[in-house]
Design a protein around this motif. Structure first.
Motif, PDB file in Angstrom:
ATOM      1  N   GLY A   7       0.817  -1.191   0.000  1.00 20.49           N
ATOM      2  CA  GLY A   7       0.000   0.000   0.000  1.00 20.49           C
ATOM      3  C   GLY A   7       0.855   1.247   0.000  1.00 20.49           C
ATOM      4  O   GLY A   7       2.078   1.190   0.013  1.00 20.49           O
ATOM      5  N   SER A  20      -5.028   2.360   1.735  1.00 23.51           N
ATOM      6  CA  SER A  20      -4.254   1.151   1.424  1.00 23.51           C
ATOM      7  C   SER A  20      -3.192   0.804   2.458  1.00 23.51           C
ATOM      8  O   SER A  20      -2.589  -0.254   2.392  1.00 23.51           O
ATOM      9  CB  SER A  20      -3.591   1.290   0.048  1.00 23.51           C
ATOM     10  N   THR A  21      -2.915   1.713   3.405  1.00 22.37           N
ATOM     11  CA  THR A  21      -1.955   1.404   4.450  1.00 22.37           C
ATOM     12  C   THR A  21      -2.666   1.412   5.802  1.00 22.37           C
ATOM     13  O   THR A  21      -3.785   1.907   5.930  1.00 22.37           O
ATOM     14  CB  THR A  21      -0.793   2.413   4.486  1.00 22.37           C
ATOM     15  N   ARG A 290      -6.289  -1.418  -0.824  1.00 20.73           N
ATOM     16  CA  ARG A 290      -5.264  -2.470  -0.917  1.00 20.73           C
ATOM     17  C   ARG A 290      -5.912  -3.777  -1.347  1.00 20.73           C
ATOM     18  O   ARG A 290      -6.703  -4.374  -0.605  1.00 20.73           O
ATOM     19  CB  ARG A 290      -4.578  -2.634   0.447  1.00 20.73           C
TER      20      ARG A 290
END
Length: 325
Positions: A7, A20-21, A290
């Motif tokens: 990500g 995404s993280t 992600r």
């Protein structure tokens, strides 16, 4: 050049709304950020990291000889696997769904992946797990298997519910890998450490000997020092209260949009959309999720918990038909 799926920023830069993280979306922690900004980058750190080891050891109430410093969790994963191979290890046990670097390192050192932990020389655990954010159901049997067990605790500081599946006595038997940059909201600062099992001081020394000189730069030292302070821990505790509320709101949004979310104790959730997503179309409007296919979970996306403004942007994008294939 090929890189493992991950990500965060990509060739298009930093996503405006980055789901995404799994960094703490309340961050960065002010005291940790200040420590990093004030780090003395003009000089080498102490090559033995004496003060840092003692600080981390005091924080965890362990002997400083049990602290192994690492450039990052991924660096430690590679180094630990190399050490196991040097010691004659040949077989590895991994969770069914797991961070890809465990398998990548095992493949690099030609480990055979086995399904029975009793046959393994090396075993990896992660709680809360990645990508699901749950307790590892086989954790106790893995610890009892006799393998060298590493418990990745990257997301333990960001646990929003539940508790670790291993009791304190079991935790003292395994290697515990910590990466505080996620909890502090400073993932760009790379730095990690592991706590060796109670009777593994010689093994910890061997791992230190396999490390390159100065695995941590001044900024990583500053981050890890700050992490172990009451000020940073108080900030983290307050941030978890906020993240719990944001997570409740995010789950409600996904449910209203027809997504099927899986259970999670952490500051992220895996969910399946009602129909396939067009990830490039989402990315074009500044939103990145992600894809969990590389974790072994196709058809799902992992979403870190973000503030209401980001959630509103996600909701608007997902209501537009063009982000679906």
């Amino acid at each position: 050049m090929t890189t493992a799926p991950h990500g965060g920023p990509d060739a298009q830069g930093i996503p405006r709304w980055d789901f995404s993280t799994n960094a703490n979306a309340c961050g960065p922690c002010p005291s940790a950020l200040a420590a990093v900004q004030q780090a003395d980058a003009r000089h080498y750190p102490d090559p033995a990291y004496t003060a840092l080891r003692e600080s981390l050891a005091a924080f965890h109430a362990v002997d400083a000889a049990r602290i192994v410093l690492a450039g990052s969790a991924s660096e430690f994963i590679g180094r630990f696997t190399a050490w196991m191979a040097r010691e004659g290890g040949q077989r590895v046990w991994l969770p069914v769904l797991a961070y890809g670097d465990y398998a990548h390192a095992a493949q690099a050192w030609k480990f055979e992946r086995v399904h029975d932990p009793a046959r393994a020389h090396l075993a990896w655990l992660c709680e809360p797990s990645s990508p699901l954010g749950e307790v590892e159901p086989f954790a106790r049997s893995v610890v009892a298997s006799g393998a060298q067990v590493v418990l990745d605790r990257a997301y333990e500081p960001l646990r929003l519910s539940g508790r670790c599946g291993l009791e304190p006595a079991a935790l003292r038997q395994v290697w515990q890998l910590w990466t505080p940059n996620k909890a502090m909201g400073l993932t760009g600062v790379r730095g990690a450490y592991a706590i060796a099992p109670e009777r593994a001081v010689a093994e910890a020394r061997a791992l230190d000997q396999l490390a390159p000189s100065w695995p941590l730069g001044a900024h990583a030292v500053a981050l890890l020092d700050a992490w172990a302070t009451p000020t940073a821990q108080d900030w983290l505790a307050h941030s978890l209260q906020t993240l719990r509320e944001w997570k409740r709101q995010q789950l409600s949004l996904l449910d209203a949009l027809g997504w099927r979310a899986l259970p999670s104790d952490a500051n992220y959730v895996c969910a399946a959309p009602p129909r396939p997503l067009d990830a490039p179309a989402l990315r074009a409007v500044g939103i990145k999720l992600r894809d969990t296919t590389s974790f072994g979970l196709p058809g799902h996306w992992r979403l870190g918990v973000l503030p209401p403004e980001a959630q509103a942007a996600l909701g608007t994008a997902l209501r537009r038909a063009e982000v679906f294939e």
